[in-house]
Design a protein around this motif. Structure first.
Motif, PDB file in Angstrom:
ATOM      1  N   GLU A   1      12.513  24.029  29.249  1.00  0.00           N
ATOM      2  CA  GLU A   1      13.956  24.268  29.274  1.00  0.00           C
ATOM      3  C   GLU A   1      14.596  23.636  30.511  1.00  0.00           C
ATOM      4  O   GLU A   1      15.679  23.052  30.432  1.00  0.00           O
ATOM      5  CB  GLU A   1      14.227  25.776  29.238  1.00  0.00           C
ATOM      6  CG  GLU A   1      13.847  26.423  27.909  1.00  0.00           C
ATOM      7  CD  GLU A   1      13.907  27.935  27.965  1.00  0.00           C
ATOM      8  OE1 GLU A   1      14.143  28.479  29.082  1.00  0.00           O
ATOM      9  OE2 GLU A   1      13.732  28.588  26.918  1.00  0.00           O
TER      10      GLU A   1
ATOM     11  N   ASP B   1      14.779  19.931  29.983  1.00  0.00           N
ATOM     12  CA  ASP B   1      15.869  19.582  29.065  1.00  0.00           C
ATOM     13  C   ASP B   1      17.219  19.578  29.787  1.00  0.00           C
ATOM     14  O   ASP B   1      18.064  18.698  29.564  1.00  0.00           O
ATOM     15  CB  ASP B   1      15.909  20.568  27.892  1.00  0.00           C
ATOM     16  CG  ASP B   1      14.724  20.403  26.959  1.00  0.00           C
ATOM     17  OD1 ASP B   1      14.086  19.337  27.016  1.00  0.00           O
ATOM     18  OD2 ASP B   1      14.429  21.338  26.193  1.00  0.00           O
TER      19      ASP B   1
ATOM     20  N   GLN C   1      17.511  16.508  31.868  1.00  0.00           N
ATOM     21  CA  GLN C   1      17.798  15.344  31.039  1.00  0.00           C
ATOM     22  C   GLN C   1      19.284  15.283  30.696  1.00  0.00           C
ATOM     23  O   GLN C   1      19.911  14.222  30.733  1.00  0.00           O
ATOM     24  CB  GLN C   1      16.963  15.400  29.751  1.00  0.00           C
ATOM     25  CG  GLN C   1      15.468  15.222  29.956  1.00  0.00           C
ATOM     26  CD  GLN C   1      15.089  13.791  30.254  1.00  0.00           C
ATOM     27  OE1 GLN C   1      15.860  12.875  30.004  1.00  0.00           O
ATOM     28  NE2 GLN C   1      13.919  13.595  30.824  1.00  0.00           N
TER      29      GLN C   1
END
Length: 676
Positions: free
Chosen positions: A243, A246, A249
């Motif tokens: 998580e 992510d 990103q």
């Protein structure tokens, strides 16, 4: 195992289709072109259904019978679904067919009721066709189900192998493909056997011995609970790290936050490098203290000894020469100053006696002075020791100060990100993303701390078990059945220990082989400054060269996919080499396996698609690739059109209108509708 032909009858949208596989030494790639929804995933599942009676469809997984075949049948009619695979293995020709029979229940029934499933395997080794009585076992031995996710996989999911902290899947893949699972199962079985013998001991043992065994089993139960809690923490850590990755990103893809996110990543890399430097300095301090730490403790005694010897020399107690009177006193006492006996008519007695009447060129006084000199040299070592330790501590302090500065810079970036007002395409604000990232970082740190506490408890309980095992071993029971059960238990535990050691040695050896192959394959595809590694902890990591140093990089989806492909390819290569090796191997022999990949290019940019296309034929002796038109166009086609031994196009008809059902035809030539 080398594939020859796949035939499908009424399997989902395939009514009656055949694929022949490329089998050349160089042109060993079979390409299946098809748009999304045309049947690529169905073909992948055809393999796993045939071999293991297992499918993984996103929609209506229980509907295997062709909708068109079911629509054309009457209520009460049977529809036969079958998949046949022809292949060669160990010089023999095999034909495997799995068949399922469905009965249509009503005019509106398009699923049918499963009536029967059968599997038939025949082979011909040159002496004539033979039907095997145990077809499931034969297929399991040729290509075990535990290997299925390595050889039949969706390219869009395979990047999970190189996901964050996915050591378990890496270890499992390594031991599966090399046949090491049998050793792991053997150790678990021996543990069960040892426990059964221990229960027999308990049944006939004395009260004292029974109490010790009860306590040991209670502690083992506690350890099992702690291990389960630890696994829960590991899963939670894996999840939250994913998580966090992510969120990073997302932040790196936004113009407003990309530069700050890049700077933070740079600061974190510097911080990790400094923390590694601190660990190295701590190791140097430890080594220095281990080697010379006795000097400060011994200095008072060393000084007193040197002063006392020096005083004895000045007082004449230690003579400057060896006098005859001194030697006579030793001979009369029949004992040398070193403590050795001086018995008359022995060699030591004669050696001491021969010194009488001579003056030693290097008397006792000179020897004493040398000893005093050596002792006083420790004073110099004492000062050097503290100088070295002080210098190391000063260096460490400097590193800590640099780390503190970087922590402040990282915190400042976090504050700046929380003040930004930009949003992602999904409507998430940069501020909210950064706040969520910080919260998850804190949660991750707490989970890691909790896991450390569990590890400590496990270690303590294991020490208690070791002590109890010693106490149990010391017990002497007079009952013959108890002694026999104890001997059997000890034998099972000893064999388990030996097998566990062998298993770990072989697993690490294959890890080392895989690491070499992964790095070589990954290096041929990825950027020149990147390298892949399977660490000692079985993590699949990607490193980047930064100023003559290696820094772990956050893996993008494309990089993870490349690393995962490199990993699978390396295992297939190792298995093939072990199979072709003439030397006998005690536990594993490897094998020759095909690779069947759905969309291996999906998450890659054009450059990486080109490199993957170039390297695919080298991953296995036989490769089957499913690709959409958009994935095939450009670099993939340029690299693979000359090495693809066979190409097929999936011509999908949605079947709109009355009396028409969805259907896919497999064609050896591209048609106007293919890929649409």
């Amino acid at each position: 195992m080398k594939l020859r032909q796949l035939s499908l009858q009424n399997f989902r949208q395939f009514r009656d289709e055949v694929i022949e596989f490329a089998r050349g030494e160089t042109n060993n790639v079979t390409v299946i072109h098809g748009s999304n929804g045309s049947g690529k995933t169905t073909l992948l599942n055809a393999f796993t259904w045939l071999l293991y009676e297992d499918v993984d469809f996103d929609t209506r997984p229980d509907r295997l019978a062709s909708e068109g075949a079911m629509a054309g049948a009457n209520a009460g009619d049977e529809v036969t679904v079958s998949v046949t695979l022809e292949f060669t293995h160990d010089g023999a020709e095999y034909t495997a067919t799995r068949t399922a029979v469905y009965e249509k229940q009503s005019s509106t029934d398009f699923d049918g009721t499963l009536e029967d499933v059968t599997l038939a395997v025949g082979y011909d080794d040159g002496s004539g066709p033979t039907k095997l009585n145990n077809p499931g076992n034969v297929l399991s031995q040729i290509i075990p189900e535990r290997l299925s996710e390595l050889f039949f996989f969706d390219g869009e999911d395979i990047d999970e192998l190189a996901g964050i902290d996915n050591q378990d899947r890496i270890q499992e893949a390594i031991q599966n493909i090399m046949g090491l699972t049998i050793l792991e199962r053997a150790t678990r079985h021996l543990e069960t056997v040892a426990g059964r013998f221990e229960s027999q001991v308990q049944e006939s043992a004395s009260e004292e011995l029974r109490e010790l065994i009860d306590e040991k089993q209670s502690i083992k139960s506690d350890i099992e609970q702690l291990e389960r809690k630890k696994e829960d923490k590991d899963r939670a850590i894996d999840r939250i790290r994913t998580e966090i990755s992510d969120i990073k990103q997302k932040l790196s893809r936004l113009d407003e936050s990309a530069q700050l996110q890049e700077k933070r990543s740079e600061y974190r890399e510097q911080k990790e490098k400094l923390e590694a430097d601190v660990e190295e300095i701590n190791s140097q301090i430890k080594d220095t203290v281990t080697e010379h730490g006795f000097i400060p403790l011994a200095m008072p005694l060393i000084r007193d000894t040197a002063d006392e010897i020096d005083q004895l020399r000045e007082d004449g107690v230690i003579p400057s020469e060896l006098s005859d009177d001194f030697l006579d006193s030793l001979l009369e006492a029949e004992q040398c100053i070193c403590g050795r006996d001086l018995e008359p008519e022995t060699a030591p007695y004669s050696q001491v006696s021969s010194l009488r009447g001579e003056v030693a060129s290097d008397g006792v006084e000179q020897g004493a002075m040398r000893i005093v000199g050596h002792l006083r040299q420790f004073s110099d070592g004492h000062a050097a020791f503290f100088d070295e330790v002080d210098a190391l501590i000063e260096r460490r302090q400097g590193k800590h100060e640099e780390i503190d500065e970087l922590v402040e810079l990282i915190d400042e970036i976090s504050t700046e990100l929380q003040d930004l007002e930009g949003t992602t395409p999904d409507g998430e604000s940069i501020s909210d993303l950064e706040t969520e990232r910080e919260r998850k970082e804190e949660e991750k740190d707490q989970l890691i701390a909790d896991k450390g506490g569990i590890d400590e408890k496990i270690s303590t309980r294991e020490e208690e078990i070791e002590q109890l095992e010693d106490d149990i071993s010391d017990q002497r029971d007079e009952r013959e059945e108890t002694r026999l059960a104890q001997r059997r238990q000890q034998a099972a535990e000893q064999v388990q220990t030996e097998l566990t050691s062998t298993f770990e040695t072989l697993k690490d050896r294959v890890r080392s082989w895989s690491n070499q192959e992964v790095n070589q394959t990954f290096g041929a595809i990825a950027s020149k400054d990147l390298e892949a590694e399977i660490t000692d902890d079985f993590e699949l990591k990607i490193w980047q060269s930064v100023r003559n140093d290696r820094v772990e990089v956050d893996k993008s989806t494309g990089e993870r996919q490349i690393a995962s492909l490199a990993f699978v390819g390396s295992l297939v290569k190792i298995a093939r080499r072990r199979y072709e090796d003439d030397s006998n191997t005690e536990y594993f022999t490897g094998g020759i396996y095909p690779l069947v990949m759905d969309s291996p290019f999906g998450a890659l940019d054009k450059d990486h698609r080109r490199e993957v296309s170039r390297i695919l034929p080298e991953l296995a002796t036989q490769v089957m690739v499913f690709a959409t038109d958009s994935q095939w166009e450009g670099p993939v086609e340029e690299e693979m059109r000359d090495i693809a031994g066979k190409q097929y196009w999936l011509d999908f008809d949605e079947g709109d209108g009355e009396d028409r059902s969805p259907q896919t035809q497999i064609k050896a030539e591209q048609t106007a509708t293919a890929g649409n």
